[in-house]
Design an enzyme around this catalytic site. Structure first.
Site, PDB file in Angstrom:
ATOM      1  N   ALA A 249      24.151 -42.184  32.945  1.00  0.00           N
ATOM      2  CA  ALA A 249      24.896 -42.359  34.206  1.00  0.00           C
ATOM      3  C   ALA A 249      23.973 -42.098  35.393  1.00  0.00           C
ATOM      4  O   ALA A 249      23.961 -42.857  36.376  1.00  0.00           O
ATOM      5  CB  ALA A 249      26.103 -41.428  34.236  1.00  0.00           C
ATOM      6  N   SER A 250      23.170 -41.033  35.296  1.00  0.00           N
ATOM      7  CA  SER A 250      22.275 -40.703  36.423  1.00  0.00           C
ATOM      8  C   SER A 250      21.197 -41.777  36.594  1.00  0.00           C
ATOM      9  O   SER A 250      20.830 -42.127  37.719  1.00  0.00           O
ATOM     10  CB  SER A 250      21.637 -39.322  36.213  1.00  0.00           C
ATOM     11  OG  SER A 250      20.657 -39.350  35.192  1.00  0.00           O
ATOM     12  N   LYS A 251      20.694 -42.309  35.483  1.00  0.00           N
ATOM     13  CA  LYS A 251      19.600 -43.280  35.583  1.00  0.00           C
ATOM     14  C   LYS A 251      20.113 -44.681  35.967  1.00  0.00           C
ATOM     15  O   LYS A 251      19.438 -45.402  36.702  1.00  0.00           O
ATOM     16  CB  LYS A 251      18.808 -43.313  34.265  1.00  0.00           C
ATOM     17  CG  LYS A 251      18.068 -41.995  33.958  1.00  0.00           C
ATOM     18  CD  LYS A 251      17.005 -41.668  35.011  1.00  0.00           C
ATOM     19  CE  LYS A 251      16.157 -40.468  34.632  1.00  0.00           C
ATOM     20  NZ  LYS A 251      15.109 -40.159  35.632  1.00  0.00           N
TER      21      LYS A 251
ATOM     22  N   TYR B  47      22.917 -38.498  31.295  1.00  0.00           N
ATOM     23  CA  TYR B  47      21.561 -38.933  31.680  1.00  0.00           C
ATOM     24  C   TYR B  47      21.573 -40.431  32.002  1.00  0.00           C
ATOM     25  O   TYR B  47      21.027 -40.861  33.020  1.00  0.00           O
ATOM     26  CB  TYR B  47      20.606 -38.620  30.526  1.00  0.00           C
ATOM     27  CG  TYR B  47      19.152 -38.903  30.789  1.00  0.00           C
ATOM     28  CD1 TYR B  47      18.414 -38.140  31.681  1.00  0.00           C
ATOM     29  CD2 TYR B  47      18.482 -39.933  30.116  1.00  0.00           C
ATOM     30  CE1 TYR B  47      17.061 -38.392  31.902  1.00  0.00           C
ATOM     31  CE2 TYR B  47      17.134 -40.188  30.327  1.00  0.00           C
ATOM     32  CZ  TYR B  47      16.433 -39.413  31.217  1.00  0.00           C
ATOM     33  OH  TYR B  47      15.094 -39.666  31.438  1.00  0.00           O
TER      34      TYR B  47
ATOM     35  N   ILE C 165       8.239 -40.785  26.479  1.00  0.00           N
ATOM     36  CA  ILE C 165       6.911 -40.327  26.919  1.00  0.00           C
ATOM     37  C   ILE C 165       6.709 -38.915  26.371  1.00  0.00           C
ATOM     38  O   ILE C 165       7.641 -38.098  26.393  1.00  0.00           O
ATOM     39  CB  ILE C 165       6.804 -40.275  28.463  1.00  0.00           C
ATOM     40  CG1 ILE C 165       7.381 -41.543  29.105  1.00  0.00           C
ATOM     41  CG2 ILE C 165       5.360 -40.057  28.900  1.00  0.00           C
ATOM     42  CD1 ILE C 165       7.687 -41.382  30.600  1.00  0.00           C
TER      43      ILE C 165
ATOM     44  N   SER D 164      14.531 -44.704  33.830  1.00  0.00           N
ATOM     45  CA  SER D 164      14.376 -44.612  32.373  1.00  0.00           C
ATOM     46  C   SER D 164      14.968 -45.876  31.742  1.00  0.00           C
ATOM     47  O   SER D 164      15.793 -46.560  32.364  1.00  0.00           O
ATOM     48  CB  SER D 164      15.146 -43.391  31.863  1.00  0.00           C
ATOM     49  OG  SER D 164      15.261 -43.409  30.451  1.00  0.00           O
TER      50      SER D 164
ATOM     51  N   ASN E  43      10.259 -38.328  40.829  1.00  0.00           N
ATOM     52  CA  ASN E  43       9.976 -38.177  39.393  1.00  0.00           C
ATOM     53  C   ASN E  43      10.763 -37.036  38.751  1.00  0.00           C
ATOM     54  O   ASN E  43      11.001 -37.060  37.547  1.00  0.00           O
ATOM     55  CB  ASN E  43       8.457 -37.957  39.243  1.00  0.00           C
ATOM     56  CG  ASN E  43       8.089 -37.423  37.883  1.00  0.00           C
ATOM     57  OD1 ASN E  43       8.085 -38.159  36.896  1.00  0.00           O
ATOM     58  ND2 ASN E  43       7.793 -36.127  37.809  1.00  0.00           N
TER      59      ASN E  43
HETATM   60  N1  LIG Z   1       9.669 -37.908  28.828  1.00  0.00           N
HETATM   61  C1  LIG Z   1      10.330 -39.040  28.567  1.00  0.00           C
HETATM   62  O1  LIG Z   1      10.471 -39.467  27.403  1.00  0.00           O
HETATM   63  C2  LIG Z   1      10.908 -39.845  29.700  1.00  0.00           C
HETATM   64  C3  LIG Z   1      11.334 -41.159  29.436  1.00  0.00           C
HETATM   65  C4  LIG Z   1      11.875 -41.914  30.465  1.00  0.00           C
HETATM   66  C5  LIG Z   1      11.981 -41.379  31.720  1.00  0.00           C
HETATM   67  N2  LIG Z   1      11.567 -40.089  31.964  1.00  0.00           N
HETATM   68  C6  LIG Z   1      11.725 -39.576  33.318  1.00  0.00           C
HETATM   69  O2  LIG Z   1      10.447 -39.237  33.810  1.00  0.00           O
HETATM   70  C7  LIG Z   1      10.571 -38.184  34.771  1.00  0.00           C
HETATM   71  C8  LIG Z   1       9.570 -37.077  34.433  1.00  0.00           C
HETATM   72  O3  LIG Z   1       9.909 -36.567  33.149  1.00  0.00           O
HETATM   73  P1  LIG Z   1       8.919 -35.670  32.289  1.00  0.00           P
HETATM   74  O4  LIG Z   1       9.089 -36.135  30.894  1.00  0.00           O
HETATM   75  O5  LIG Z   1       7.587 -35.631  32.901  1.00  0.00           O
HETATM   76  O6  LIG Z   1       9.657 -34.242  32.427  1.00  0.00           O
HETATM   77  P2  LIG Z   1       9.088 -32.748  32.299  1.00  0.00           P
HETATM   78  O7  LIG Z   1       7.816 -32.730  31.522  1.00  0.00           O
HETATM   79  O8  LIG Z   1      10.240 -31.936  31.800  1.00  0.00           O
HETATM   80  O9  LIG Z   1       8.773 -32.363  33.811  1.00  0.00           O
HETATM   81  C9  LIG Z   1       9.822 -32.342  34.737  1.00  0.00           C
HETATM   82  C10 LIG Z   1       9.306 -31.919  36.104  1.00  0.00           C
HETATM   83  O10 LIG Z   1      10.417 -31.942  37.008  1.00  0.00           O
HETATM   84  C11 LIG Z   1      10.540 -30.664  37.626  1.00  0.00           C
HETATM   85  N3  LIG Z   1      11.945 -30.414  37.888  1.00  0.00           N
HETATM   86  C12 LIG Z   1      12.966 -30.294  37.006  1.00  0.00           C
HETATM   87  N4  LIG Z   1      14.107 -30.020  37.644  1.00  0.00           N
HETATM   88  C13 LIG Z   1      13.808 -29.982  38.962  1.00  0.00           C
HETATM   89  C14 LIG Z   1      14.560 -29.730  40.136  1.00  0.00           C
HETATM   90  N5  LIG Z   1      15.855 -29.448  40.082  1.00  0.00           N
HETATM   91  N6  LIG Z   1      13.933 -29.753  41.323  1.00  0.00           N
HETATM   92  C15 LIG Z   1      12.607 -30.019  41.399  1.00  0.00           C
HETATM   93  N7  LIG Z   1      11.835 -30.268  40.333  1.00  0.00           N
HETATM   94  C16 LIG Z   1      12.437 -30.235  39.131  1.00  0.00           C
HETATM   95  C17 LIG Z   1       9.906 -29.685  36.638  1.00  0.00           C
HETATM   96  O11 LIG Z   1       9.449 -28.494  37.274  1.00  0.00           O
HETATM   97  P3  LIG Z   1      10.402 -27.201  37.455  1.00  0.00           P
HETATM   98  O12 LIG Z   1      11.192 -27.063  36.173  1.00  0.00           O
HETATM   99  O13 LIG Z   1       9.482 -26.079  37.717  1.00  0.00           O
HETATM  100  O14 LIG Z   1      11.257 -27.506  38.639  1.00  0.00           O
HETATM  101  C18 LIG Z   1       8.736 -30.506  36.117  1.00  0.00           C
HETATM  102  O15 LIG Z   1       7.663 -30.448  37.022  1.00  0.00           O
HETATM  103  C19 LIG Z   1      12.028 -37.737  34.713  1.00  0.00           C
HETATM  104  O16 LIG Z   1      12.741 -38.321  35.772  1.00  0.00           O
HETATM  105  C20 LIG Z   1      12.522 -38.293  33.385  1.00  0.00           C
HETATM  106  O17 LIG Z   1      13.919 -38.546  33.390  1.00  0.00           O
HETATM  107  C21 LIG Z   1      11.016 -39.331  30.983  1.00  0.00           C
END
Ligand SMILES: NC(=O)c1ccc[n+]([C@@H]2O[C@H](COP(=O)([O-])OP(=O)(O)OC[C@H]3O[C@@H](n4cnc5c(N)ncnc54)[C@H](OP(=O)(O)O)[C@@H]3O)[C@@H](O)[C@H]2O)c1
Length: 234
Positions: A150-152, A148, A181, A135, A83
């Site tokens: 590219a990574s996804k 982003y 989200i 995503s 995640n």
């Molecule tokens: N929010 C959206 O709109 C959305 C939409 C589609 C997909 N997503 C995907 O859903 C996933 C979760 O996103 P979110 O929105 O919940 O993000 P978030 O609220 O920013 O939380 C990200 C989490 O990842 C951790 N993290 C970041 N960089 C890291 C690293 N290098 N190593 C280990 N942990 C790391 C952070 O903790 P630390 O910073 O302390 O490491 C945090 O716990 C992601 O993959 C994102 O791409 C999100």
């Protein structure tokens, strides 16, 4: 009760997953970089439910050290949820090379590293479930999110291949591609959400889907799920 490794467990979707699964009695191996947030997760869930690992998933050595400790102390997790992720909403020409590296390293390579460490134990056991949080940016291009995307897209190709390789071994791989989200990923000052924030999905909706997947019998594979708010189309 299951053992579940969650990367990016401390905020947003990862935190919501950890709170829900801990409350249901499962044990969570929680990976993230920020110790204070890992500690507050333990305070909320209890030391017997959340086992913290201060790990940057883009650093191979840190991933290997944590997953080796999990394997040694507790055995292979039943479920792996990849995640952890970062995003920056900036046009490609304006995005520095360091940020491009960082996005690919965390989102794509971090997923590969953690999975590579956990998969051998799942194969040896003949069971397991891997859920990758990709995503909608892995299903089509989104201006402002080139690295982003590219990574996804990379995560989706990886997930599709892994699902085929591991199906005969009893390990099920699912890729989830969500739209917007409401999480701390979006910061109204530094990294504002590019869509309509009033129509965005809640982390709980992703948690509910993952809870459904984790509780499914092994006879059906949900390979790829695309979900987004109804004011979007992907
Ligand atoms: N929010 C959206 O709109 C959305 C939409 C589609 C997909 N997503 C995907 O859903 C996933 C979760 O996103 P979110 O929105 O919940 O993000 P978030 O609220 O920013 O939380 C990200 C989490 O990842 C951790 N993290 C970041 N960089 C890291 C690293 N290098 N190593 C280990 N942990 C790391 C952070 O903790 P630390 O910073 O302390 O490491 C945090 O716990 C992601 O993959 C994102 O791409 C999100």
């Amino acid at each position: 009760m299951k053992s579940i490794l969650v990367t990016g467990a401390t905020r947003g979707v990862g935190e919501a997953l950890t709170l829900k699964f801990a409350q249901k009695g499962h044990v969570i191996y929680a990976l993230a970089r920020t110790r204070s947030q890992l500690n507050s997760l333990i305070e909320k869930c209890g030391v017997d439910k959340v086992i913290p690992f201060e790990v940057d998933v883009s650093k191979k050595e840190q991933v290997e050290e944590a997953t080796t400790a999990i394997e040694r102390e507790y055995g292979t997790p039943d479920v792996l949820i990849n995640n952890a992720g970062i995003v920056e909403n900036v046009s490609f020409a304006d995005q520095g090379l360091e940020m491009i590296d960082r996005i690919v390293d965390v989102n794509l390579k971090g997923t590969l590293y953690v999975t590579h460490c956990v998969v051998p134990g799942m194969i040896a056991r003949g069971s397991g479930r891997i859920i990758n949080i990709s995503s909608v940016a892995g299903t089509r291009g989104i201006p402002g999110q080139a690295a982003y995307c590219a990574s996804k897209f990379g995560m989706n190709g990886f997930g599709d291949t892994l699902a085929q390789e591991l199906l005969p071994k009893g390990v099920l791989v699912t890729t989830i591609c969500p739209g917007g989200i409401d999480t701390p990923l979006w910061d109204s000052d530094k990294n504002p959400y590019p869509g309509d924030k009033t129509r965005i999905m809640q982390p709980q909706e992703i948690v509910d889907l993952i809870e459904f997947l984790v509780n499914q019998p092994k006879g059906t594979l949900h390979k790829k799920i695309v979900m987004f708010p109804t004011n979007e189309w992907h």
